[in-house]
Write an enzyme that holds these catalytic residues in place. Structure first.
Site, mmCIF file in Angstrom:
data_model
loop_
_atom_site.group_PDB
_atom_site.id
_atom_site.type_symbol
_atom_site.label_atom_id
_atom_site.label_comp_id
_atom_site.label_asym_id
_atom_site.label_seq_id
_atom_site.Cartn_x
_atom_site.Cartn_y
_atom_site.Cartn_z
ATOM 1 N N LYS A 121 0.802 4.633 6.875
ATOM 2 C CA LYS A 121 0.274 5.446 5.776
ATOM 3 C C LYS A 121 0.904 6.837 5.843
ATOM 4 O O LYS A 121 1.615 7.178 6.784
ATOM 5 C CB LYS A 121 -1.253 5.590 5.873
ATOM 6 C CG LYS A 121 -2.039 4.288 5.956
ATOM 7 C CD LYS A 121 -2.021 3.504 4.666
ATOM 8 C CE LYS A 121 -2.826 2.204 4.818
ATOM 9 N NZ LYS A 121 -2.692 1.335 3.631
ATOM 10 N N SER A 145 0.808 -1.223 0.000
ATOM 11 C CA SER A 145 0.000 0.000 0.000
ATOM 12 C C SER A 145 0.841 1.273 0.000
ATOM 13 O O SER A 145 0.344 2.344 -0.342
ATOM 14 C CB SER A 145 -0.940 0.014 1.209
ATOM 15 O OG SER A 145 -0.214 0.171 2.410
#
Length: 414
Positions: A259, A203
């Site tokens: 993230k 990701s």
């Protein structure tokens, strides 16, 4: 020559009797043992790592020369570690001396503890004899004479058993004290200073690759109280746009995610045709490659596969980083948002924009909706890649494509 009193510590009594020559020889031995210890290269890397991380955090431009320098030093320390390991096992003399010196240190430490605990019960003459024999053990150790050291250690053992035998029974703390201290130090380091984190998915490609191991700065945003999501006070600063953070997923607290912070409290975030807009202002991005190939991992098949993406360089409020976008975007993703970030929370996205379970998609939890990350769930800021085991690299042909990616060692996380 002074006589040791029963209340004097063994180490202090020995120090009082050493000649300047003995003291100098002892210091040389201590330094030699420190520098030939397997801990020496590891400590060297650790001591160099602290100023390195501080430098690249305060002046990111220095990473262009600091990272190769740090990587070279790290590889040198790895070579030193391997060399020491081979030398310590090949050299019979050094192996025997190391074992005997360890036994001597353990016995001297035991005598020190006993004399401290029962100092009022040990006659001064006994303390004096123990001190003299301890000095003979030390002299043999400094001289590097294995046979003499073995003889003197046996003599000290006999003397200890004769006069301190009834007191040699160890307490529970003697057994668990060292382990408990080490555990406490490790817990403090992981809670307050740094914690390692492994990148499990793609990701954050291409910034972070699957198998990267990163160090996370635990104190920059404030120290969380263990086993809670409460941060009593901020230490350095609040999360900023562009920071890569590790956090405990507020939607599924059994998982930790990594993230990039895109929105901070009060921001309104939109994504229009892949372009991030913050408070109505489009964040600049530049096309780098329309057919950039990344290596992803298929959990079900247990193998690597190539994935073609569009590579951009994005400027997120001054933080320039790489991001990916799928050449075949899913319908409905032309316009995402607007999302207004609440107080004491952040809006996060993965750099692999179309393959990331982030704030736009409920942080991967079932159902639809936006999910923000409260400050209390943030564990820290990703600083640097310290190890990388993933696609390609050394020995990858022996392990199904997974190898040691030396080129990523000490890569700053940007």
């Amino acid at each position: 020559m002074s006589t040791a009193s029963p209340s004097a510590k063994l180490g202090a009594a020995m120090a009082a009797r050493r000649t300047p020559e003995q003291l100098r020889a002892r210091r040389q031995l201590v330094w030699r043992e420190l520098l030939t210890s397997l801990w020496a290269p590891l400590c060297g890397v650790g001591l160099a790592f602290i100023p390195y991380v501080t430098l690249i955090e305060m002046a990111p431009a220095t990473a262009s020369w600091a990272q190769p320098l740090m990587k070279g030093f790290g590889l040198l320390m790895v070579a030193a570690f391997v060399g020491l390991l081979v030398w310590r096992n090949v050299s019979r003399k050094e192996s025997v001396l190391r074992t005997l010196r360890h036994e001597a240190r353990e016995l001297l430490a035991e005598d020190e503890r006993i004399l401290e605990r029962v100092k009022d019960k040990v006659p001064a003459t006994v303390a004096d004899r123990l001190t003299e024999q301890a000095l003979r053990v030390e002299s043999a150790s400094v001289a590097g004479n294995a046979e003499a050291l073995r003889t003197e250690v046996k003599a000290l053992e006999a003397l200890t058993q004769e006069h301190l035998g009834p007191y040699r029974k160890q307490s529970v703390w003697d057994f668990v004290g060292g382990f408990a201290k080490a555990l406490l130090i490790a817990a403090v380091i992981r809670t307050v200073l740094v914690e390692p984190y492994r990148i499990p998915s793609g990701s954050m490609l291409p910034t972070l690759q699957i198998g990267d191991q990163v160090f996370v700065n635990k104190y920059i945003y404030g120290v969380r109280i263990p086993f809670t999501n409460f941060v009593p006070f901020r230490i350095v600063r609040a999360p900023q746009r562009g920071d890569v953070i590790v956090f405990n997923n507020p939607v599924d607290e059994s998982k930790d995610f990594i993230k990039r912070v895109v929105g901070i409290p009060g921001d309104t975030v939109e994504i229009v045709d892949g372009v991030v807009r913050i408070n109505g202002e489009a964040q600049t991005r530049t096309l780098v490659s329309p057919d950039f190939v990344v290596h992803n991992w298929d959990e079900r098949a247990g193998q690597w596969f190539d994935q073609e993406e569009v590579l951009y360089r994005e400027d997120l409020s001054g933080v320039v980083h790489s991001s990916l976008q799928s050449p075949m975007r899913m319908p409905g993703r032309e316009h995402e948002g607007p999302y207004t970030v609440p107080t004491d929370s952040v809006f996060v996205m993965g750099d692999n924009r179309d393959n990331s379970a982030d704030s736009r998609y409920n942080l991967g939890a079932p159902g639809y909706g936006v999910a923000y990350v409260p400050y209390g769930h943030i564990k820290g800021k990703a600083m640097v890649v310290w190890l990388s085991l993933g696609y390609g690299g050394l020995l990858s042909n022996l392990f199904g494509g997974t190898g040691l990616r030396v080129e990523r060692f000490f890569e700053p996380v940007r």
